[in-house]
Design an enzyme around this catalytic site. Structure first.
Site, PDB file in Angstrom:
ATOM      1  CE  LYS A  69      40.187  25.794  36.349  1.00  0.00           C
ATOM      2  NZ  LYS A  69      40.365  25.836  34.880  1.00  0.00           N
ATOM      3  CG  ASP A 105      40.653  28.814  32.030  1.00  0.00           C
ATOM      4  OD1 ASP A 105      41.865  29.045  32.201  1.00  0.00           O
ATOM      5  OD2 ASP A 105      40.024  27.981  32.709  1.00  0.00           O
TER       6      ASP A 105
END
Length: 287
Positions: A69, A105
């Site tokens: 990420k 997220d």
């Protein structure tokens, strides 16, 4: 000449455990759309080249998971403001010939809270008028969730972590609204907390349990755990035993997937009971 079907991916190392292909495959079938979504296992050393070759490989974008990420954040050509604050990217897509990156997220977590507790949960739990949202852990998930809570307008956020230095590092997101605390201080923090969020691996299958007495939490408080294997963690079981709303980690996984699907396949899917049931069945059969 036929137009090739959109091709998307989830990339990680390892990646065999990912439920994302089930989620996106369900939505492709539900919407009757052509397209594919596949797992791709890429070693960290090979990740930059993988990203540079996405367009040539025929990918329209994809999801990024551990351990890539932060690297995806550095490699994306355009970032959303949210991704910029979080410093990590989990969703990539092409737009106007450039590779864009976002971190979904944060909105995924909040969408699941809204679905589980109702849109008025900040008022119902008291975090809209003085009580704290108490976040356990100081890793990437905690950072994303803190950004989401800041975007929602919460004024009082506390991060508790075994490493005080890591917790202190997260206060830089908004020093006026975020404070750091030691793990040992948790019993004194619970009485003033309206929302307790576990972002650590404690309670996950194969990990130590999260040992925490929830008795001091206010009667209106809610408890959330981003762990979804098992779906009912000891923390959530303890919350339910106290009569508190308990929010599991699966919904965050489902809701964070919505924006990516929209970018890649051109339709906005819904997180439905049927989708949740399908993923729960897979978790129960494979763990």
């Amino acid at each position: 000449m036929t137009t090739p079907h959109p091709r998307a991916f989830v990339v990680g190392h390892p990646i065999a455990h990912s439920r994302s292909p089930l989620i996106h495959g369900h939505w492709l079938a539900e919407h009757g759309l052509p397209g594919t979504y596949e797992r791709v296992d890429v070693h960290p050393d090979a990740f930059p080249e993988f990203v540079r070759s996405l367009h040539a490989a025929g990918f329209v974008g994809g999801n990024v998971t551990i351990p890539h990420k932060e690297a995806a954040f550095r490699l994306a050509e355009e970032l959303t403001p949210r991704a910029g604050r979080i410093g990590a990217v989990n969703t990539l897509w092409f737009e106007d010939g450039r590779l864009h990156g976002d971190n979904t997220d944060a909105p995924g977590f909040l969408a699941h809270l809204d679905a589980s507790l109702g849109a008025g949960w900040p008022e119902a739990t008291g975090v809209a008028n003085g009580r704290a949202a108490l976040v356990l852990g100081a890793g990437g998930a905690a950072r994303a969730i803190l950004v989401g809570l800041l975007e929602r307008g919460l004024d009082r956020l506390i991060v508790a972590n075994r490493s005080a230095e890591r917790a202190e590092g997260l206060t830089a997101l908004d020093p006026a609204r975020i404070t750091a605390s030691s793990w040992d201080a948790l019993p004194s923090l619970l009485p003033e907390s309206g929302l307790l969020i576990n972002t650590t691996a404690l309670g996950m299958a194969g990990q130590d349990p999260l040992v925490l007495d929830l008795a001091p939490l206010p009667a209106q408080a809610a408890v959330s755990d981003i762990v979804y294997v098992p779906l009912e963690t000891p923390l959530l079981a303890a919350a339910r035993a106290r009569g508190l709303p308990a929010v599991d980690g699966l919904g965050m996984l489902l809701h964070q997937a919505v924006p990516g699907f929209r970018h890649w396949f051109g339709a906005t899917p819904c997180v439905t009971p049927a989708l949740r049931a399908r993923i729960v069945a897979d978790l129960e059969s494979h763990g």
